[in-house]
Design a protein around this motif. Structure first.
Motif, PDB file in Angstrom:
ATOM      1  N   VAL A 157      43.478  34.859  37.004  1.00 27.24           N
ATOM      2  CA  VAL A 157      42.561  35.677  37.656  1.00 27.24           C
ATOM      3  C   VAL A 157      41.014  35.203  37.437  1.00 27.24           C
ATOM      4  CG1 VAL A 157      41.352  38.005  37.527  1.00 27.24           C
ATOM      5  CG2 VAL A 157      43.776  38.030  36.905  1.00 27.24           C
ATOM      6  N   THR A 158      41.016  34.726  36.249  1.00 27.30           N
ATOM      7  CA  THR A 158      39.552  34.066  36.147  1.00 27.30           C
ATOM      8  C   THR A 158      39.097  32.853  36.837  1.00 27.30           C
ATOM      9  OG1 THR A 158      40.250  32.839  34.082  1.00 27.30           O
ATOM     10  CG2 THR A 158      39.421  35.095  33.763  1.00 27.30           C
TER      11      THR A 158
ATOM     12  N   ALA B  89      44.038  43.478  35.534  1.00 26.78           N
ATOM     13  CA  ALA B  89      43.029  42.779  35.439  1.00 26.78           C
ATOM     14  C   ALA B  89      42.481  41.997  36.778  1.00 26.78           C
ATOM     15  CB  ALA B  89      43.207  41.620  34.632  1.00 26.78           C
ATOM     16  N   VAL B  90      41.377  42.469  37.370  1.00 31.13           N
ATOM     17  CA  VAL B  90      40.894  41.950  38.577  1.00 31.13           C
ATOM     18  C   VAL B  90      39.515  41.165  38.623  1.00 31.13           C
ATOM     19  CG1 VAL B  90      41.962  43.825  39.939  1.00 31.13           C
ATOM     20  CG2 VAL B  90      39.430  44.154  39.292  1.00 31.13           C
TER      21      VAL B  90
ATOM     22  N   ASN C 104      40.051  45.847  46.216  1.00 34.17           N
ATOM     23  CA  ASN C 104      40.004  47.339  45.736  1.00 34.17           C
ATOM     24  C   ASN C 104      40.952  47.874  45.320  1.00 34.17           C
ATOM     25  OD1 ASN C 104      37.126  47.654  47.000  1.00 34.17           O
ATOM     26  ND2 ASN C 104      38.186  47.348  49.127  1.00 34.17           N
ATOM     27  N   ILE C 105      41.490  47.412  44.343  1.00 39.53           N
ATOM     28  CA  ILE C 105      42.831  47.627  43.714  1.00 39.53           C
ATOM     29  C   ILE C 105      42.598  48.691  42.882  1.00 39.53           C
ATOM     30  CG2 ILE C 105      44.447  46.833  41.908  1.00 39.53           C
ATOM     31  CD1 ILE C 105      44.422  44.211  43.260  1.00 39.53           C
ATOM     32  N   ALA C 106      43.377  49.888  43.017  1.00 38.10           N
ATOM     33  CA  ALA C 106      43.101  51.023  41.957  1.00 38.10           C
ATOM     34  C   ALA C 106      44.057  51.436  41.216  1.00 38.10           C
ATOM     35  CB  ALA C 106      42.360  52.078  42.903  1.00 38.10           C
ATOM     36  N   THR C 107      45.723  51.283  41.607  1.00 35.31           N
ATOM     37  CA  THR C 107      46.651  51.766  41.173  1.00 35.31           C
ATOM     38  C   THR C 107      47.673  50.610  41.242  1.00 35.31           C
ATOM     39  OG1 THR C 107      47.727  52.278  43.254  1.00 35.31           O
ATOM     40  CG2 THR C 107      46.090  54.025  42.370  1.00 35.31           C
ATOM     41  N   LEU C 108      48.811  50.743  40.799  1.00 37.34           N
ATOM     42  CA  LEU C 108      49.779  49.769  40.465  1.00 37.34           C
ATOM     43  C   LEU C 108      50.482  49.631  41.830  1.00 37.34           C
ATOM     44  CD1 LEU C 108      52.156  50.713  37.592  1.00 37.34           C
ATOM     45  CD2 LEU C 108      50.601  48.521  37.932  1.00 37.34           C
ATOM     46  N   ALA C 109      50.565  50.440  43.083  1.00 34.10           N
ATOM     47  CA  ALA C 109      50.939  50.635  44.366  1.00 34.10           C
ATOM     48  C   ALA C 109      50.101  49.469  45.064  1.00 34.10           C
ATOM     49  CB  ALA C 109      50.924  51.999  44.753  1.00 34.10           C
TER      50      ALA C 109
ATOM     51  N   VAL D 181      44.633  34.350  41.478  1.00 32.23           N
ATOM     52  CA  VAL D 181      45.187  35.375  42.222  1.00 32.23           C
ATOM     53  C   VAL D 181      44.264  36.562  42.185  1.00 32.23           C
ATOM     54  CG1 VAL D 181      47.360  34.788  40.999  1.00 32.23           C
ATOM     55  CG2 VAL D 181      45.820  36.143  39.669  1.00 32.23           C
ATOM     56  N   ASP D 182      44.767  37.614  42.866  1.00 35.54           N
ATOM     57  CA  ASP D 182      43.865  38.879  42.951  1.00 35.54           C
ATOM     58  C   ASP D 182      43.946  39.833  41.891  1.00 35.54           C
ATOM     59  OD1 ASP D 182      42.900  38.059  45.633  1.00 35.54           O
ATOM     60  OD2 ASP D 182      45.036  38.666  46.160  1.00 35.54           O
ATOM     61  N   ALA D 183      45.243  39.585  41.223  1.00 36.85           N
ATOM     62  CA  ALA D 183      45.104  40.821  39.995  1.00 36.85           C
ATOM     63  C   ALA D 183      46.282  40.194  39.022  1.00 36.85           C
ATOM     64  CB  ALA D 183      45.484  41.945  40.565  1.00 36.85           C
ATOM     65  N   ALA D 184      46.351  40.755  37.899  1.00 36.27           N
ATOM     66  CA  ALA D 184      47.417  40.367  36.862  1.00 36.27           C
ATOM     67  C   ALA D 184      47.675  41.662  36.053  1.00 36.27           C
ATOM     68  CB  ALA D 184      46.836  39.164  36.161  1.00 36.27           C
TER      69      ALA D 184
END
Length: 269
Positions: free
Chosen positions: A194-195, A132-133, A140-145, A199-202
């Motif tokens: 996130v909301t 979740a972003v 620009n998160i696309a993968t777990l890495a 944070v940037d992602a969860a």
């Protein structure tokens, strides 16, 4: 009428009455019996019913509770939503509840091992993780890495919580190490980070990202297939309304309730 004719007439009337009674009994039995998952109401369901359910079930179960009450006048369903591990602990400590719906078999096992389940738990849905972003995905998160990149703040569920255990499995399968800035006690709390822009992602369930689609985006990743959670449900042994609890479980397995769950993004087990 001769005596013999009168006797025959009485005998025939008696036989006819017995036959009609038997037919009425068969009809009544058929009307109150339905295959598992096929009935939207349960005969004899009444009174208050308390359901302990995983936080990720909040939206779907709230609707299912309303539908159940409408189909079963005289019932009132009260929910306690939280992390499955916390709910299991409360049940084993004697908290009064009629039904437990867990987000993972492991937490259900702590309840069954303690002898607090009445019957065998049944898996009724399964759920899968997404990243979740915030809307627009500013990092620009696309993968777990991408979650391991410097400067990316990540929220995870605590390891003992089903969504946390699933996240660890997914990260391990991807050979990715993430140091979260926070570990939350249920998936709703992780998503709220996130909301709120903290944070940037969860890593949360697909269903939770879908429910918050106005605020977040859910990014699918292949490793989530290695960490799918099955959701079991069971009537509790010491529940104050076991009959009502069984009626609710039966309803959760029925077609109307399953549609509510699949519409929310859950998958069939």
């Amino acid at each position: 009428m001769p005596v013999r004719a009168r006797w025959i007439s009485v005998a025939l009337a008696a036989v006819t009455a017995v036959a009609l009674t038997a037919c009425g009994s068969d009809t009544a039995d058929t009307a109150t019996t339905a295959p598992t998952g096929g009935s939207s109401s349960a005969a004899g369901a009444s009174g208050p019913i308390t359901v302990f359910a995983a936080a990720s079930l909040t939206g779907a179960f709230t609707q299912i509770g309303k539908d159940f009450e409408a189909a079963n006048p005289g019932t009132t369903v009260t929910f306690s939503f939280a992390g499955s591990s916390a709910l299991a602990t409360q049940i084993n400590q004697g908290a009064p509840a009629d039904v437990f719906a867990s987000a993972a078999p492991a937490n259900m096992k702590t309840v069954t091992d303690a002898g607090n389940a009445d019957g065998t738990p049944q898996n009724f849905v399964k759920n899968q993780l997404v990243i979740a972003v915030p809307k627009g995905n500013p990092k620009n998160i696309a993968t777990l890495a991408d979650l391991a990149k410097p400067g990316v703040k990540v929220a995870l569920c605590a390891p003992q919580v089903p969504c946390g255990a699933a996240a660890q499995k997914a990260l391990q399968s991807a050979n990715v190490t993430v140091t979260p800035v926070t570990q939350e006690q249920d998936v709703k709390a992780a998503l709220s980070k996130v909301t709120l822009g903290e944070v940037d992602a969860a890593l949360v369930y697909r269903t939770d990202a879908k429910a918050a689609a106005s605020d977040v985006e859910g990014i699918e990743f292949p490793e989530s297939a290695n960490a799918i959670n099955e959701y079991p449900i069971v009537v509790l042994k010491n529940g104050p309304n076991k009959a009502g609890g069984q009626a609710f479980v039966t309803y959760v397995l029925s077609a109307p309730a399953q549609k509510v769950l699949t519409d929310a993004g859950f998958q069939t087990p």
